[in-house]
Scaffold this active site. Sequence first.
Site, PDB file in Angstrom:
ATOM      1  N   SER A 202       0.714  -1.299   0.008  1.00  0.00           N
ATOM      2  CA  SER A 202       0.144   0.004  -0.093  1.00  0.00           C
ATOM      3  C   SER A 202       0.871   1.209   0.025  1.00  0.00           C
ATOM      4  CB  SER A 202      -1.014   0.116   1.100  1.00  0.00           C
ATOM      5  OG  SER A 202      -1.959   0.843   1.069  1.00  0.00           O
ATOM      6  N   GLU A 325      -9.097  -4.989  -4.876  1.00  0.00           N
ATOM      7  CA  GLU A 325      -8.426  -4.148  -3.943  1.00  0.00           C
ATOM      8  C   GLU A 325      -9.511  -3.398  -3.134  1.00  0.00           C
ATOM      9  OE1 GLU A 325      -5.276  -3.680  -3.155  1.00  0.00           O
ATOM     10  OE2 GLU A 325      -4.001  -4.262  -4.621  1.00  0.00           O
ATOM     11  N   HIS A 426      -7.743  -5.306  -0.510  1.00  0.00           N
ATOM     12  CA  HIS A 426      -6.568  -4.716  -0.048  1.00  0.00           C
ATOM     13  C   HIS A 426      -5.905  -5.024   1.075  1.00  0.00           C
ATOM     14  CE1 HIS A 426      -3.899  -1.313  -0.607  1.00  0.00           C
ATOM     15  NE2 HIS A 426      -3.990  -0.916   0.502  1.00  0.00           N
TER      16      HIS A 426
END
Length: 522
Positions: A202, A325, A426
């Site tokens: 990330s 995600e 995610h």
Amino acid sequence: MEVLETGAARGPETLVVETDRGPVRGYADGPVFAWKGIPYAAAPTGERRFRSPVPPDAWSEVRDGAAFGAMAPQGHDNSVPLDPSMRIGEDCLTVNVWAPRPDGTPRPVMVWIHGGAYCLGSSAQPIYDGRLLVERGDVVLVTFNYRLGALGFLDLSSFSTAERTFESNLGLRDQIAALEWVRANIAVFGGDPEEVTLFGESSGGGAITTLMTVPRAEGLFHRAIAQSPPATSVYGAERAATVARRFLEILEVPVTRVADLAGMPAERLVQAGDVLVDEVPTRVPGTLAMAPVVDRDLVPHYPVAAFQKGRSHRIPLIIGSNRDEASIFKFMRSPLLPVSPDAVQRMFAGLAEDNPGLSPVRLAQIAAAYPGSTKPRGVLALSRDAAFRMPALWVADAHSRHSPTWVYRFDHSTPMLRAARVGAGHATELPYVFGNFGTLDPDPTFWLGGRKGAIEVSGRVQRRWLAFARYAVPAALDGSKHWAAYTEENRSTLLIDGRDRLVSDPDRDMRIAWGSEAMGFS
């Protein structure tokens, strides 16, 4: 210097090593030793707040490495699970090292940058515990804290005066300082400073794609793994100055009193930053309040543009994203990613405003590539690709022209995550990388089964990541699917699932619709 301390009366076996600032005691955890909370920079407080990190004072007495250092000041957000008992404070610039017992053989080094939208997170999160990865891979693992949010990624440099300097990209400067600490010290822990793999997820992955274009960072790491990097979430000085002015408004501090920020309680700065964290992406979906800035100093160019101009460091790279995600942002009702039709439309309007050369035809072509783009599934796919998938492919296309590059898509999810419509959301790959399942409280991952399959997938991911750290090629010598390098001709992509598959250009229609010219906010 290494001093082994043994004896049941003293508790766990310990090992003292001599760093360049002083001795540190580590503790055995099975066959692995861990040294936690080692300062790599002085506390960035008082007049050092909003300035580049400087080395810590030396110490002569043995420093105990049993506990993590303080977490960087930050707000509370349920999307990042943090131990409420952990200390929070500005004296947070510390590293943690896991290593086998040093035996004179230099081992590959893996350095992890945690994620959290540049405003949340800590190296002390249980999911990042390094013991299993070190034990399985015979590597040395380093994690560290860096400044976050208003104290780390708010650019106040537009307010600098002859009397008071505010520096930019403080969180990135901390990361570089941590890498410099690794170069200077990792040998005493048994690591090879010439074999450093930088990996992160990330915003940690986005920091890596940025650092790969930062001249000061060149040579500090020799391969990189960028997991779900928001590589285009790097902004110009004008946007950063606008956010900084709004920050002062929230604090009700006039520009003439900006120097007062140096002595203001950190909690007040964090609270004002939290307002921005929600406010900015709500007003302009697809943007973050605080992120790296193209300051023409540390960060000379927009990173994706630098990649496309051949200015990235010549090192091997693994880069990829997760199939679903955006799902977790909808699940958590987070404003950090646009997950409604209205928000996505406003994101495109903002992109068009920021990119005058962006034709309405191109935007229409992108939307047309997503059947049902006004419905939840289409919206999530479009948002996913704008934030993660396309930036990763733009980077891969450019980097593969001169350096070995591998691309993956993480598709695996457990029955419970599929039932919850999270899927391969995610950050869901993190327990597979570190081997640490069950770190949430409660952790629903295996409520409907799937543990055996997940552990098998984790083993393959770990073997590939570890092989890359050791040999610069992610070749798991376990009979699993060969992972061919990515080029613009073959677009070989490893789809990581119950059974890995190597597929050529799996997102072809989407990729063609977006085009090869990077699109982001300036």
